[in-house]
Scaffold this motif. Structure first.
Motif, short mmCIF file in Angstrom:
data_model
loop_
_atom_site.label_atom_id
_atom_site.label_comp_id
_atom_site.label_asym_id
_atom_site.label_seq_id
_atom_site.Cartn_x
_atom_site.Cartn_y
_atom_site.Cartn_z
N ARG A 1 0.84 -1.19 0.00
CA ARG A 1 0.00 0.00 0.00
C ARG A 1 0.88 1.24 0.00
NH1 ARG A 1 -4.52 -0.19 4.49
NH2 ARG A 1 -5.06 1.72 3.37
N ALA A 2 0.56 2.18 -0.87
CA ALA A 2 1.36 3.39 -1.00
C ALA A 2 0.50 4.49 -1.60
CB ALA A 2 2.58 3.14 -1.89
N ALA A 3 0.98 5.73 -1.50
CA ALA A 3 0.25 6.86 -2.06
C ALA A 3 0.16 6.71 -3.57
CB ALA A 3 0.94 8.16 -1.68
N MET A 4 -1.01 6.95 -4.11
CA MET A 4 -1.21 6.83 -5.55
C MET A 4 -0.83 8.09 -6.29
SD MET A 4 -2.21 3.79 -6.02
CE MET A 4 -2.81 3.90 -7.69
N ALA A 5 -0.65 9.19 -5.56
CA ALA A 5 -0.31 10.46 -6.19
C ALA A 5 0.81 11.12 -5.38
CB ALA A 5 -1.54 11.37 -6.24
N PRO A 6 1.58 11.99 -6.01
CA PRO A 6 2.65 12.67 -5.28
C PRO A 6 2.09 13.56 -4.17
CG PRO A 6 2.93 12.89 -7.67
CD PRO A 6 1.57 12.33 -7.45
N VAL A 7 2.85 13.67 -3.08
CA VAL A 7 2.58 14.64 -2.03
C VAL A 7 3.47 15.84 -2.32
CG1 VAL A 7 2.61 15.10 0.45
CG2 VAL A 7 2.08 12.79 -0.40
N VAL A 8 2.89 17.01 -2.52
CA VAL A 8 3.63 18.16 -3.03
C VAL A 8 3.60 19.31 -2.03
CG1 VAL A 8 3.83 19.81 -4.93
CG2 VAL A 8 3.02 17.48 -5.38
N GLY A 9 4.75 19.96 -1.86
CA GLY A 9 4.85 21.15 -1.02
C GLY A 9 5.40 20.85 0.35
N ALA A 10 6.24 21.77 0.86
CA ALA A 10 6.91 21.56 2.14
C ALA A 10 5.92 21.36 3.27
CB ALA A 10 7.85 22.74 2.43
N ASP A 11 4.85 22.12 3.28
CA ASP A 11 3.88 22.01 4.37
C ASP A 11 3.23 20.64 4.39
OD1 ASP A 11 4.40 24.57 5.24
OD2 ASP A 11 2.76 25.49 4.10
N GLN A 12 2.80 20.15 3.21
CA GLN A 12 2.13 18.86 3.13
C GLN A 12 3.10 17.72 3.45
OE1 GLN A 12 -1.16 18.13 2.69
NE2 GLN A 12 -1.40 20.34 2.97
N VAL A 13 4.31 17.81 2.91
CA VAL A 13 5.30 16.76 3.17
C VAL A 13 5.69 16.75 4.65
CG1 VAL A 13 7.66 15.99 2.68
CG2 VAL A 13 6.17 16.73 0.80
N THR A 14 5.85 17.92 5.24
CA THR A 14 6.17 18.00 6.67
C THR A 14 5.06 17.39 7.50
OG1 THR A 14 7.51 19.99 6.37
CG2 THR A 14 6.69 19.57 8.58
N LEU A 15 3.83 17.65 7.12
CA LEU A 15 2.70 17.08 7.84
C LEU A 15 2.74 15.55 7.80
CD1 LEU A 15 0.08 17.86 9.34
CD2 LEU A 15 -1.11 17.69 7.15
N VAL A 16 3.04 15.00 6.62
CA VAL A 16 3.12 13.55 6.45
C VAL A 16 4.29 12.98 7.25
CG1 VAL A 16 3.57 11.69 4.81
CG2 VAL A 16 1.99 13.53 4.20
N LEU A 17 5.47 13.59 7.10
CA LEU A 17 6.67 13.05 7.74
C LEU A 17 6.65 13.24 9.25
CD1 LEU A 17 9.41 14.19 5.21
CD2 LEU A 17 8.41 11.92 5.47
N GLY A 18 5.94 14.26 9.71
CA GLY A 18 5.86 14.49 11.15
C GLY A 18 5.24 13.32 11.88
N ARG A 19 4.41 12.54 11.21
CA ARG A 19 3.77 11.39 11.84
C ARG A 19 4.73 10.21 12.00
NH1 ARG A 19 -0.97 11.83 7.41
NH2 ARG A 19 -1.80 13.86 8.02
N LEU A 20 5.91 10.31 11.36
CA LEU A 20 6.89 9.22 11.48
C LEU A 20 7.63 9.26 12.81
CD1 LEU A 20 8.61 9.17 7.97
CD2 LEU A 20 7.13 7.41 8.92
N VAL A 21 7.53 10.38 13.53
CA VAL A 21 8.34 10.58 14.72
C VAL A 21 8.19 9.43 15.71
CG1 VAL A 21 8.75 12.07 16.70
CG2 VAL A 21 8.30 13.07 14.46
N THR A 22 6.96 9.04 15.98
CA THR A 22 6.73 7.97 16.96
C THR A 22 6.45 6.63 16.31
OG1 THR A 22 4.39 8.57 17.05
CG2 THR A 22 5.85 9.61 18.66
N ALA A 23 6.22 6.63 15.00
CA ALA A 23 5.78 5.40 14.34
C ALA A 23 6.91 4.59 13.74
CB ALA A 23 4.76 5.72 13.25
N ALA A 24 8.04 5.22 13.43
CA ALA A 24 9.06 4.52 12.67
C ALA A 24 10.46 4.85 13.16
CB ALA A 24 8.94 4.87 11.18
N SER A 25 11.40 3.97 12.84
CA SER A 25 12.81 4.23 13.07
C SER A 25 13.48 4.46 11.73
CB SER A 25 13.46 3.03 13.77
OG SER A 25 13.40 1.88 12.93
N LEU A 26 14.55 5.25 11.73
CA LEU A 26 15.28 5.56 10.50
C LEU A 26 16.73 5.15 10.67
CD1 LEU A 26 13.87 9.15 9.79
CD2 LEU A 26 13.04 6.98 8.88
#
Length: 318
Positions: A232-257
């Motif tokens: 499962r993955a996004a079917m369309a690009p996520v565009v713009g710093a605000d939108q990408v930041t919103l998406v990536l901000g949810r990784l803080v507690t959910a994932a390791s890098l």
């Protein structure tokens, strides 16, 4: 052997380890890494590149070496022609591909990639140029660009590989070079600068520093995720710093890098619940992240040896 009794490239490698090699096998093994890289550069898929090498070996094994003046050039010609045939098939396959298509990442840490000799210019950035720019070129134009710009082959040698005259190859190379130059990154980041940008990005994500994340992202940054209809993955690009930041901000507690080397450049493995779920690479322009590319398709991660039992992208990247 295959069903016709032919030796595959796997068998060739086995012979190289276990017994003295005949001249044809020795030449093939000597140039195998180069041939793999040519095919991989043209196709963006390690699995398809390996298939091309198998076809190259089957044809090479039937050649009378006494008639071959330049064995390396002959092998490159076979590989290029086989890759062109496969490229046309892939183009039809991509028309039905689910969601964005991204190149298959190759882990290039020394301890796991001793058999993958990538040219200095073979980076994920170059592969993304191939995807985002060269997809608009005809297969022969793409082959000419790769052979000339990446491997610096002579026009005569390229002409032989693509069945064109040297004069025609010069024209094709000039046209393709201009086409790519107009669309490629404005400033190619050095590995050191790419690592610095990636480190800043990783710190911002893991610490929840949203302002720090905004500072490292370009205003028009694009996030693409490739699940191939398998994950499962996004079917369309996520565009713009605000939108990408919103998406990536949810990784803080959910994932390791975890930082790794992919195609000779720094990248991140995104881990979820103790399992590696995707590979994230970045494109850097003028010191800012302008592209984020998450490969989640388990078929493209198999070569890296990731545990991909969770067949989905992180919820945060959808």
């Amino acid at each position: 052997m295959d069903e016709h009794g032919e030796r595959t490239t796997d068998t060739v490698e086995h012979l190289a380890r276990e017994a003295p090699m005949d001249p044809a096998t020795e030449v093939f093994v000597t140039h195998r890494n180069l041939l793999f890289t040519v095919a991989y550069e043209m196709l963006g898929s390690a699995a398809d590149a390996e298939d091309v090498l198998q076809e190259t070996w089957l044809r090479w094994a039937r050649v009378d070496l006494g008639t071959v003046r330049d064995r390396r050039a002959f092998l490159v010609r076979i590989t290029t022609r086989e890759a062109l045939t496969r490229l046309r098939t892939l183009r039809r396959r991509k028309e039905s591909y689910v969601g964005p298509w991204l190149p298959e990442p190759l882990l290039t840490a020394p301890d796991v990639a001793e058999d993958v000799e990538l040219a200095d210019s073979v980076s994920m950035a170059m592969m993304l140029v191939l995807v985002l720019v060269l997809e608009t070129l005809a297969p022969v134009e793409r082959a000419v660009f790769v052979l000339r710009e990446v491997f610096d082959l002579g026009y005569d040698e390229i002409a032989d590989a693509v069945d064109k005259t040297p004069a025609a190859v010069r024209q094709i190379a000039h046209r393709a070079r201009n086409h790519v130059a107009a669309r490629r990154p404005r400033g190619d980041a050095s590995p050191a600068k790419a690592r610095d940008a990636l480190d800043a990005f990783q710190r911002a994500v893991q610490t929840g520093d949203m302002q720090g994340l905004l500072d490292v992202l370009a205003p028009n940054v694009v996030l693409l995720t490739d699940g191939g209809g398998v994950a499962r993955a996004a079917m369309a690009p996520v565009v713009g710093a605000d939108q990408v930041t919103l998406v990536l901000g949810r990784l803080v507690t959910a994932a390791s890098l975890r930082t790794v080397q992919v195609n000779g450049n720094p990248a991140l493995i995104v881990g979820l619940e103790g399992e590696a779920d995707s590979v994230l690479t970045v494109r850097i322009d003028d010191g800012l992240v302008t592209g984020l590319y998450a490969v989640c398709n388990p078929e493209k991660l198999a070569r890296i040896g990731l545990e991909t039992t969770v067949s989905r992208c992180p919820e945060e990247l959808r």
